[in-house]
Enzyme design. Structure first.
Site, PDB file in Angstrom:
ATOM      1  N   ARG A 126       0.833  -1.196   0.000  1.00 52.77           N
ATOM      2  CA  ARG A 126       0.000   0.000   0.000  1.00 52.77           C
ATOM      3  C   ARG A 126       0.874   1.256   0.000  1.00 52.77           C
ATOM      4  O   ARG A 126       1.982   1.266   0.513  1.00 52.77           O
ATOM      5  CB  ARG A 126      -0.894  -0.045   1.240  1.00 52.77           C
ATOM      6  CG  ARG A 126      -2.071   0.917   1.231  1.00 52.77           C
ATOM      7  CD  ARG A 126      -3.104   0.482   2.251  1.00 52.77           C
ATOM      8  NE  ARG A 126      -4.144   1.485   2.421  1.00 52.77           N
ATOM      9  CZ  ARG A 126      -4.269   2.258   3.485  1.00 52.77           C
ATOM     10  NH1 ARG A 126      -3.404   2.150   4.477  1.00 52.77           N
ATOM     11  NH2 ARG A 126      -5.246   3.140   3.573  1.00 52.77           N
TER      12      ARG A 126
ATOM     13  N   LYS B 269       2.880  -8.196  11.984  1.00 54.22           N
ATOM     14  CA  LYS B 269       2.265  -8.334  10.664  1.00 54.22           C
ATOM     15  C   LYS B 269       2.479  -9.724  10.079  1.00 54.22           C
ATOM     16  O   LYS B 269       3.598 -10.243  10.059  1.00 54.22           O
ATOM     17  CB  LYS B 269       2.827  -7.281   9.709  1.00 54.22           C
ATOM     18  CG  LYS B 269       2.092  -7.198   8.375  1.00 54.22           C
ATOM     19  CD  LYS B 269       2.472  -5.928   7.648  1.00 54.22           C
ATOM     20  CE  LYS B 269       1.774  -5.817   6.304  1.00 54.22           C
ATOM     21  NZ  LYS B 269       2.038  -4.514   5.662  1.00 54.22           N
TER      22      LYS B 269
ATOM     23  N   ARG C 218       1.569   3.913  17.715  1.00 53.43           N
ATOM     24  CA  ARG C 218       2.748   4.653  18.176  1.00 53.43           C
ATOM     25  C   ARG C 218       2.373   5.661  19.256  1.00 53.43           C
ATOM     26  O   ARG C 218       1.458   6.469  19.074  1.00 53.43           O
ATOM     27  CB  ARG C 218       3.408   5.396  17.010  1.00 53.43           C
ATOM     28  CG  ARG C 218       4.204   4.485  16.091  1.00 53.43           C
ATOM     29  CD  ARG C 218       4.878   5.281  15.008  1.00 53.43           C
ATOM     30  NE  ARG C 218       3.911   6.069  14.235  1.00 53.43           N
ATOM     31  CZ  ARG C 218       4.267   7.016  13.350  1.00 53.43           C
ATOM     32  NH1 ARG C 218       5.526   7.288  13.177  1.00 53.43           N
ATOM     33  NH2 ARG C 218       3.354   7.673  12.686  1.00 53.43           N
TER      34      ARG C 218
END
Length: 320
Positions: free
Chosen positions: A117, A182, A317
């Site tokens: 992406r 991920k 974050r």
């Protein structure tokens, strides 16, 4: 493809296990030992870990199961091509949309120019993972393609569950995570004219047995092999499971739209009920993530109440 013929044949020999000398491989393929050495270096540039011991020959550092086009074609119901070495499975289909049957699949062992992406590079070492793309002609047009990565994400997690891989979650809008690391990513690209059918290419990369130290990857990641531990799994059968699940999900989406994918998404949402940041360019929006709506937008509970956003990227974050 022709220039890779000997390299792929060498890999097939090595994937059978054991040591294979340069002399043996040279005789097998009608080339010199020096040519074999050159081919081995080329294979290593694809991200394959091969080592050599003087007097014994070459061996793969870890077992490798190659994809088998005959198995893939026999167990899927749409046209399928296995192209072991490719620039990008998505790009290959995008360049051929006018002549392809809807549902056509392209699978690769290695991508030289894999992409994720926002134009990011998708690191694609040979034989470690699955890289596949599906072409789909959506008669309802481009506007109806909103949220398609959500539909495909749900289908993939459910297919993994059916394959015995539990605990995988979804990160809006297009990633699969396991314990905040991920596992896979989805990239939907499209072309078409306003008022006409949309030509969609849905790409997916999923980590299967990637080496722990893989150059170019900085974010925390995991793999199917790590989740399953010592349990073996068949790459070909997993690929079949995923392809068939994507086809089924796209059929369901055309018939019923997003509505019943929302209720399937929310229990799988990795960030549901967690404080997140939504990054949209230079703008950051903080809130509690509350799932998605029927347009595929992410819902954040902010100081203004529940707000829906169709763009941006979720981040933890700086969050607890």
């Amino acid at each position: 493809m022709k220039e890779h013929k000997v390299k792929l044949a060498i890999l097939k020999q090595l994937s059978a296990g054991g040591f294979h000398s340069g002399e043996e491989l040279g005789q097998e393929f009608g080339v010199s030992r020096a040519a074999i050495s050159k081919h081995i270096k080329g294979i290593q540039q694809w991200g394959v870990d091969i080592f050599r011991i003087q007097g014994k020959g070459y061996q793969l550092a870890a077992p490798m199961q190659l994809l088998d086009e005959s198995i893939l074609k026999a167990k899927t119901h749409k046209p399928l091509e296995l192209i072991p070495i490719i620039d990008s499975t998505n790009q290959y289909l995008l360049e051929r949309t006018e002549q392809l049957e809807s549902g056509t699949v392209c699978i690769a062992e290695y991508q030289g120019k894999g992409r994720g992406r926002r134009g990011r590079e998708w690191i694609s070492p040979f034989g470690s993972n699955l890289y596949l793309s599906v072409f789909w002609r959506l008669d309802a047009g481009m506007a109806a393609a909103m949220g398609l990565s959500i539909v495909v994400g749900v289908a993939i997690v459910e297919a993994l569950q059916a394959f015995g891989i539990q605990g995988v979650k979804l990160k809006w809008p297009n990633d699969l995570y396991y314990q905040d690391r991920k596992l896979a990513g989805i990239l939907v690209e499209m072309s078409g004219q306003a008022g006409g059918a949309a030509n969609l290419v849905i790409g997916m990369g999923i980590n299967l047995r990637m080496a722990e130290q893989t150059a170019g990857i900085t974010q925390p990641w995991t793999s199917v092999g790590e989740i399953l531990g010592e349990q073996n799994f068949d790459r070909n059968l997993l690929a079949v499971e995923l392809v068939n699940a994507i086809h089924q999900a796209l059929d369901d989406y055309e018939l019923h739209g997003m509505s019943h994918f929302v209720e399937r998404w929310n229990p799988l949402d990795n960030y549901l009920g967690r404080k997140v940041k939504l990054i949209m360019g230079n703008r950051e929006i903080e809130g509690i993530e509350r799932g998605i709506n029927e347009q595929g937008a992410v819902l954040l509970e902010t100081k203004q109440g529940i707000e829906a956003f169709i763009g941006g990227e979720i981040s933890l974050r700086g969050q607890a």
